[in-house]
Structures are given as C-alpha cells and as structure tokens.
Design a protein around this motif. Structure first.
Motif, short mmCIF file in Angstrom:
data_model
loop_
_atom_site.label_atom_id
_atom_site.label_comp_id
_atom_site.label_asym_id
_atom_site.label_seq_id
_atom_site.Cartn_x
_atom_site.Cartn_y
_atom_site.Cartn_z
N LEU A 1 0.83 -1.22 0.00
CA LEU A 1 0.00 0.00 0.00
C LEU A 1 0.86 1.26 0.00
O LEU A 1 0.51 2.26 -0.63
N LYS A 2 2.00 1.24 0.72
CA LYS A 2 2.89 2.40 0.79
C LYS A 2 3.68 2.61 -0.50
O LYS A 2 4.16 3.69 -0.77
N SER A 3 3.84 1.55 -1.30
CA SER A 3 4.66 1.64 -2.50
C SER A 3 3.98 2.50 -3.56
O SER A 3 2.82 2.87 -3.44
N ASP A 4 4.74 2.79 -4.64
CA ASP A 4 4.19 3.61 -5.72
C ASP A 4 3.54 2.76 -6.82
O ASP A 4 3.32 3.24 -7.92
N LEU A 5 3.21 1.51 -6.51
CA LEU A 5 2.63 0.63 -7.52
C LEU A 5 1.16 0.96 -7.82
O LEU A 5 0.67 0.67 -8.89
N GLY A 6 0.47 1.50 -6.85
CA GLY A 6 -0.94 1.83 -7.06
C GLY A 6 -1.81 0.59 -7.08
O GLY A 6 -2.84 0.57 -7.76
N LEU A 7 -1.44 -0.44 -6.35
CA LEU A 7 -2.21 -1.69 -6.31
C LEU A 7 -2.83 -1.86 -4.93
O LEU A 7 -2.25 -1.46 -3.92
#
Length: 186
Positions: free
Chosen positions: A84-90
C-alpha cells in the motif's frame, strides 16, 4: 594502469549501468502480472528491511494476478502495508493466508506516463554511459601527457571507448523500445 585494463574497467561500469536500468524497468508495471513488480518492495523482518521475495512465495498464476504467500503468517500485515505504501498503485486483497494483487488494466494516460518514465530512465542511463566515456578519455589523455602511451595508442584507445559507448547506447535503445512496446500493449 594500461589501456587494456582501463577499457575493461569501463566496459564493466557500462554493463553495471545497463543491469541497473534493466532492474529499474522490470519494476515498472505493464498490463500483465509480473513478480518483478515487487522487487523494490521491502518489509521489516525482525528489524531488517527484507525484499518481499525473501519472506514469501511470490507467483503470477494468471496474467492479471500476483499471489503472495508468506512463510510466516504474521508477515501478511507487514507485506500488505508495504504494498500500500509503494508507488505501484495496487490494492492488496488479504484473505488471512495469502495476498492477492489484481493487476488492473492500464488507462491510456497511465501508459503514456509509464512510457515517459521508461524514456527518462533510459536517457539517464545514457548520460551515465557518456560520463564513463568522458572519464575514460580524460584518463587516456593524462596517460598520453605523462608519455605512458603514444599519441597513436591514445587515438586508438579513444576510438575503442567510443565504439564501446555506441554499442552500449544502442543496447539501451533496444531495451527501451522493448519496454515501451510492452507498456503500450493493451
């Protein structure tokens, strides 16, 4: 240091730059599921930031789905928060035993953004390659100035550095074209 060693060292630096580009591009999301998306995501494992792949079994059983099954059940929440914190947008879907990541269809706008990022990363790598060339040429000129090599050897070494640079930049262009095609694919 002799010219041959200099050329070898610079080729190794250029190869490392290309490997770094490949790693960066592998983590850029395309329309289909790939476990490499999670390469840059780390979770806190007993106080140490650890890549998800080292604490869980990550697979892509379907073209638009990634499953993550942690080896320790208590890691589920940490992995979910890291995604959730990552920049993946998943959005991870946690069912208590595994996390499912559904890869949504990319919009045309998002594809264009990702394509620009691929171009920027490739251009940054080219700049690094050119800087390596410049440093090598400077070293060759210093060797010539100190009379360690002849003028002819200097010219030949600089030509070899240029050929190597051209070869690596062409490879970067090929990698970029392949990734852009993958990103723009519907």
């Amino acid at each position: 240091m002799d010219v041959k060693t200099l050329l070898t060292q610079n080729e190794e630096k250029m190869d490392k730059t290309i490997e770094a580009l490949k790693r960066d591009l592998a983590s850029i999301r395309t329309g289909r599921a790939s476990t490499t998306l999670l390469d840059r995501i780390s979770v806190d494992y007993y106080g140490t930031p650890t890549p998800v792949k080292q604490v869980a079994n990550v697979s892509a059983p379907e073209p638009r789905l990634i499953t993550i099954v942690p080896w320790e059940r208590k890691m589920l929440g940490d992995i979910e928060r890291a995604i959730l914190k990552s920049d993946l947008g998943l959005n991870p879907n946690n069912d208590g035993t595994m996390i499912r990541l559904e890869i949504p269809q990319l919009t045309e706008e998002r594809r264009k953004e990702l394509s620009k990022k691929v171009s920027k990363d490739a251009e940054d790598s080219k700049v690094v390659i050119r800087n390596i060339r410049r440093d090598a040429n400077d070293a060759i000129k210093k060797m010539e100035k100190k009379k360690e090599i002849t003028e002819d050897d200097s010219k030949e070494a600089q030509e070899n550095i240029q050929k190597l640079t051209d070869k690596k930049i062409k490879l970067i262009d090929e990698i970029k074209a392949k990734k852009e095609k993958e990103v723009m694919e519907v």
